[in-house]
Design a protein around this motif. Structure first.
Motif, PDB file in Angstrom:
ATOM      1  N   MET A 209       0.842  -1.216  -0.160  1.00 51.46           N
ATOM      2  CA  MET A 209       0.027   0.087   0.053  1.00 51.46           C
ATOM      3  C   MET A 209       0.917   1.201  -0.033  1.00 51.46           C
ATOM      4  O   MET A 209       2.104   1.194   0.309  1.00 51.46           O
ATOM      5  N   ASP A 210       0.269   2.107  -0.398  1.00 53.78           N
ATOM      6  CA  ASP A 210       0.863   3.600  -0.240  1.00 53.78           C
ATOM      7  C   ASP A 210       1.543   3.988   1.306  1.00 53.78           C
ATOM      8  O   ASP A 210       0.781   4.038   1.925  1.00 53.78           O
ATOM      9  N   GLN A 211       2.915   4.261   0.997  1.00 55.64           N
ATOM     10  CA  GLN A 211       3.389   4.360   2.472  1.00 55.64           C
ATOM     11  C   GLN A 211       2.848   5.423   3.368  1.00 55.64           C
ATOM     12  O   GLN A 211       3.019   5.673   4.537  1.00 55.64           O
ATOM     13  N   GLU A 212       2.730   6.549   2.543  1.00 52.19           N
ATOM     14  CA  GLU A 212       2.185   7.861   3.320  1.00 52.19           C
ATOM     15  C   GLU A 212       0.834   7.380   4.155  1.00 52.19           C
ATOM     16  O   GLU A 212       0.651   7.729   5.232  1.00 52.19           O
ATOM     17  N   ILE A 213       0.079   6.636   3.835  1.00 49.07           N
ATOM     18  CA  ILE A 213      -1.071   6.236   4.349  1.00 49.07           C
ATOM     19  C   ILE A 213      -0.988   5.130   5.506  1.00 49.07           C
ATOM     20  O   ILE A 213      -1.338   5.196   6.478  1.00 49.07           O
ATOM     21  N   VAL A 214       0.093   4.197   5.222  1.00 52.71           N
ATOM     22  CA  VAL A 214       0.490   3.279   6.179  1.00 52.71           C
ATOM     23  C   VAL A 214       1.102   4.212   7.350  1.00 52.71           C
ATOM     24  O   VAL A 214       1.135   3.468   8.529  1.00 52.71           O
ATOM     25  N   ASN A 215       1.826   5.074   7.110  1.00 51.41           N
ATOM     26  CA  ASN A 215       2.484   5.634   8.119  1.00 51.41           C
ATOM     27  C   ASN A 215       1.587   6.017   9.210  1.00 51.41           C
ATOM     28  O   ASN A 215       1.852   6.209  10.430  1.00 51.41           O
ATOM     29  N   SER A 216       0.388   6.509   8.953  1.00 59.56           N
ATOM     30  CA  SER A 216      -0.701   6.765   9.757  1.00 59.56           C
ATOM     31  C   SER A 216      -1.020   5.645  10.835  1.00 59.56           C
ATOM     32  O   SER A 216      -1.114   5.847  11.822  1.00 59.56           O
ATOM     33  N   LEU A 217      -1.098   4.345  10.237  1.00 58.09           N
ATOM     34  CA  LEU A 217      -1.382   3.401  11.104  1.00 58.09           C
ATOM     35  C   LEU A 217      -0.042   3.030  11.957  1.00 58.09           C
ATOM     36  O   LEU A 217      -0.438   2.523  13.043  1.00 58.09           O
ATOM     37  N   GLU A 218       0.694   3.133  11.375  1.00 54.89           N
ATOM     38  CA  GLU A 218       2.145   2.528  12.200  1.00 54.89           C
ATOM     39  C   GLU A 218       2.321   3.683  13.458  1.00 54.89           C
ATOM     40  O   GLU A 218       2.623   3.244  14.478  1.00 54.89           O
ATOM     41  N   GLU A 219       2.048   4.921  13.089  1.00 54.99           N
ATOM     42  CA  GLU A 219       2.031   5.843  14.150  1.00 54.99           C
ATOM     43  C   GLU A 219       0.866   5.578  15.445  1.00 54.99           C
ATOM     44  O   GLU A 219       1.343   5.727  16.712  1.00 54.99           O
ATOM     45  N   ALA A 220      -0.097   5.252  14.890  1.00 58.15           N
ATOM     46  CA  ALA A 220      -1.316   4.802  15.725  1.00 58.15           C
ATOM     47  C   ALA A 220      -0.898   3.781  16.585  1.00 58.15           C
ATOM     48  O   ALA A 220      -0.906   3.772  17.919  1.00 58.15           O
ATOM     49  N   LEU A 221      -0.320   2.506  15.977  1.00 57.74           N
ATOM     50  CA  LEU A 221       0.221   1.607  16.737  1.00 57.74           C
ATOM     51  C   LEU A 221       1.423   1.710  17.762  1.00 57.74           C
ATOM     52  O   LEU A 221       1.245   1.254  18.856  1.00 57.74           O
ATOM     53  N   LEU A 222       2.178   2.705  17.298  1.00 54.23           N
ATOM     54  CA  LEU A 222       3.256   2.924  18.227  1.00 54.23           C
ATOM     55  C   LEU A 222       2.741   3.872  19.571  1.00 54.23           C
ATOM     56  O   LEU A 222       3.236   3.546  20.463  1.00 54.23           O
ATOM     57  N   THR A 223       1.766   4.490  19.210  1.00 52.30           N
ATOM     58  CA  THR A 223       1.043   5.251  20.281  1.00 52.30           C
ATOM     59  C   THR A 223       0.423   4.409  21.284  1.00 52.30           C
ATOM     60  O   THR A 223       0.293   4.648  22.525  1.00 52.30           O
ATOM     61  N   LYS A 224       0.142   3.168  20.824  1.00 49.20           N
ATOM     62  CA  LYS A 224      -0.652   2.253  21.585  1.00 49.20           C
ATOM     63  C   LYS A 224       0.249   1.257  22.259  1.00 49.20           C
ATOM     64  O   LYS A 224       0.136   0.291  23.075  1.00 49.20           O
ATOM     65  N   GLY A 225       1.682   1.460  22.162  1.00 48.57           N
ATOM     66  CA  GLY A 225       2.733   1.002  22.862  1.00 48.57           C
ATOM     67  C   GLY A 225       3.454  -0.287  22.080  1.00 48.57           C
ATOM     68  O   GLY A 225       3.943  -1.165  22.589  1.00 48.57           O
ATOM     69  N   VAL A 226       2.722  -0.481  20.733  1.00 44.62           N
ATOM     70  CA  VAL A 226       3.225  -1.452  20.126  1.00 44.62           C
ATOM     71  C   VAL A 226       4.769  -1.390  19.620  1.00 44.62           C
ATOM     72  O   VAL A 226       5.080  -0.251  19.058  1.00 44.62           O
ATOM     73  N   LYS A 227       5.509  -2.435  19.810  1.00 45.20           N
ATOM     74  CA  LYS A 227       6.939  -2.348  19.272  1.00 45.20           C
ATOM     75  C   LYS A 227       6.930  -2.699  17.776  1.00 45.20           C
ATOM     76  O   LYS A 227       6.366  -3.921  17.489  1.00 45.20           O
TER      77      LYS A 227
END
Length: 461
Positions: A209-227
Motif C-alpha cells: 500500500m501507499d506508505q504515506e497512508i500506512v504511516n498513519s497506522l504505524e503512528e497509531a500502533l506506536l502510540t498504543k505501545g506496539v513495538k
C-alpha cells in the motif's frame, strides 16, 4: 450444462449461485466449511473482534472527552468469542440457504480429478462418489505459510486461525509479519492491553500500500505501545519457562522478544495441489494453478479462480472472478476491471487503496499530480474523534484522470468504493470536484483532496 465447483469459499459459492441463476446444474464440493476461510476463520470473524475491541479501546481512553462516564468497563472475552461465532454462523447459514434455494447440490468431501470430465470425492461421511461434469471451476483458496525457523512447531506458536479463539487474552504476543493479517491482530490485541511486538522482514509495514497512508497506522500502533521492528529476520524460537523467546536480527544486531504467544502472520500460499490436476494436463506451480486472463487452465473445460491461482489473495477478487467465469461458461461475457481492486486494512485508522500508488505511477512513467487532505480538517472526523489519517489522490498531469485513491482514516474501507467507481469510469479530478458531497461526512475529504490536486482545498491553509 453440468458444472462442478471445488471449494465453497467466496469464489466457489458465488460462482455456484451465479451459474445456477443462469440455468446450470451445479454441484459444489467442499471439504470443510461453506463460506471458506473468509466467513469462518478469516475476514468476518476478525472484523467482529476488531469492531468490539475498537469500541472498548475508545471508551476506555476517550470516554471523558466524549462526554461519557463509564464505571468498571471490561471485556467479557468468552461473550466476545461467542458473538464472533454467531456472526459467522449467521452469514454461513444465509449462504447455505441461498444454495438450497438455487438447487445447488453440496457434496462434503475431498475432491480429486480422475479425468477431464470426472471428479472422485472421498466423502466426509465415508465412501467415495464419482461426479461427472461439462465444466469445472477450482476455488480451493489458500493456507497459512509457516516459516520453517527452529521452534516454529512449539506450543504457543500459532497462526491467525488459532489467534481468533484463544482461551484467554494473552499478556504479550510477538507477531511475525507486518502485513495485513499481522497489523490487524496487532490492533485487536493492543486494544485489549496486550503488549504487542511486530517483526517484519521488509522495510515497510503493509508493503503493498501507499506508505504515506500506512504511516498513519504505524503512528497509531506506536502510540498504543506496539513495538515495531522492520527489516528484521526471525532466526529461531525457543521455550523460556512458560513463555517463548523469539530471536531475531536487525542488520547485524541480534535481539530477543519474550512473549506468551507467537503469531505467524507471514502470508498465505495457494492450495491448488493434491487435486489430481497435473495428471490431467493442468499446470500447477508450487500449489498455484496456472490460468490465462479468463481464468482458464490448459484444459479447456477447467477453470480456476481466487487464491489457488497465486494471484491477488482477496475474497472480493475471488468473488468477482467467480461471477466472471460463471457467466463466461454460460455464454455471456462479463467485463471485470481488475485495475479497480480495492485493498483494505480494518485497523484504526482504517487503510484503503485502489489503483496506482504514487511510487508505482512514477515507475510506470506517468507525469502525476498529487492531492492530499488530512482528516483533522474534516468535520465528521473531528466529531468522532478519529482525526488521524488523510485522503490522497494520484492523477495524470496531462489528462486529469484519477490513477489512484488512498485513504487512511475513519470509514476508509467504505469510502474506497467511490474511488474504485471513479477509476472504473475513467473519471477526472475535475469530475470529482464538481460532484457534491454531503456535509458533515468523512467523504468530503475526497472532495477536498481532489481540490488539493490543483492547490485549492478549502479547509486547509
Amino acid at each position: 450444462m453440468k458444472i462442478a465447483i471445488i471449494g465453497g469459499g467466496p469464489g466457489g459459492y458465488v460462482a455456484a449461485i451465479k451459474a445456477a441463476q443462469m440455468g446450470a446444474e451445479v454441484v459444489l464440493i467442499e471439504k470443510e466449511y461453506i463460506g471458506g476461510t473468509c466467513l469462518n476463520t478469516g475476514c468476518i470473524p476478525t472484523k467482529v473482534l476488531l469492531h468490539s475491541t475498537e469500541i472498548y479501546h475508545q471508551l476506555r481512553n476517550e470516554a471523558e472527552d466524549l462526554g461519557l462516564e463509564i464505571n468498571d468497563l471490561k471485556v467479557n472475552w468468552r461473550n466476545l468469542l461467542t458473538r464472533k461465532e454467531l456472526v459467522a454462523t449467521q452469514l454461513v447459514e444465509g449462504v447455505k440457504n441461498i444454495l438450497r434455494t438455487m438447487n445447488v447440490e453440496v457434496v462434503r468431501g475431498y475432491a480429486k480429478f480422475t479425468s477431464t470430465k470426472t471428479i472422485e470425492v472421498s466423502l466426509t461421511a465415508g465412501g467415495k462418489r464419482s461426479i461427472s461434469f461439462d465444466k469445472a471451476i477450482v476455488a480451493t483458496g489458500s493456507k497459512s505459510i509457516i516459516i520453517p525457523v527452529p521452534g516454529h512447531d512449539l506450543e504457543g506458536v500459532i497462526t491467525s486461525r488459532e489467534a481468533m479463539s484463544l482461551e484467554e487474552i494473552p499478556e504479550s504476543i510477538c507477531i511475525v509479519g507486518g502485513g495485513v493479517i499481522g497489523v490487524e491482530f496487532a490492533n485487536i490485541y493492543s486494544n485489549l492491553g496486550t503488549q504487542i511486538t511486530i517483526i517484519e522482514m521488509l522495510p515497510e509495514l503493509v508493503a503493498n500500500m501507499d506508505q504515506e497512508i500506512v504511516n498513519s497506522l504505524e503512528e497509531a500502533l506506536l502510540t498504543k505501545g506496539v513495538k515495531v521492528y522492520k527489516s528484521a529476520k526471525v532466526l529461531r524460537i525457543d521455550r523460556s519457562g512458560k513463555e517463548l523467546q523469539v530471536t531475531a536480527q536487525l542488520g547485524d544486531d541480534p535481539f530477543q522478544v519474550i512473549a506468551e504467544k507467537v503469531i505467524m502472520a507471514t502470508g498465505r500460499k495457494p492450495s491448488g495441489d493434491g487435486l489430481g490436476l497435473e495428471e490431467i494436463g493442468v499446470k500447477v506451480d508450487r500449489g498455484a494453478i496456472q490460468v490465462d486472463r479468463l481464468f482458464k487452465t490448459d484444459v479447456d473445460n477447467i477453470y480456476a479462480i481466487g487464491d489457488c491461482t497465486g494471484g491477488v489473495q482477496l475474497a472480493h477478487v475471488a468473488s468477482a472472478s467467480g461471477l466472471m467465469v460463471a457467466e463466461l461458461i454460460m455464454g455471456e461475457r462479463m467485463a471485470m476491471d481488475f485495475r479497480t481492486i480495492p485493498y483494505c486494512v480494518y485497523t484504526n485508522p482504517e487503510l484503503a487503496s485502489v489503483g496506482l500508488t504514487e511510487r508505482d505511477a512514477v515507475m510506470k512513467g506517468y507525469k502525476i499530480k498529487v492531492g492530499k487532505f488530512p482528516m483533522y480538517g474534516n468535520g465528521k472526523s473531528v466529531i468522532t474523534g478519529n482525526v488521524r489519517g488523510m485522503v490522497k489522490i494520484i492523477a495524470d498531469e496531462n489528462t486529469g484522470e484519477v490513477l489512484g485513491v488512498h485513504i487512511a482514516g475513519n470509514s476508509a474501507t467504505e469510502l474506497i468504493a467511490s474511488g474504485a467507481v471513479a477509476m472504473r469510469l475513467e473519471a477526472t479530478v475535475q469530475e470529482l470536484i464538481t460532484t457534491i458531497y454531503a456535509h458533515p461526512t468523512v467523504g468530503e475529504a475526497i472532495h477536498e483532496a481532489a481540490e488539493s490536486v490543483f492547490g485549492r482545498a478549502i479547509h486547509i491553509p
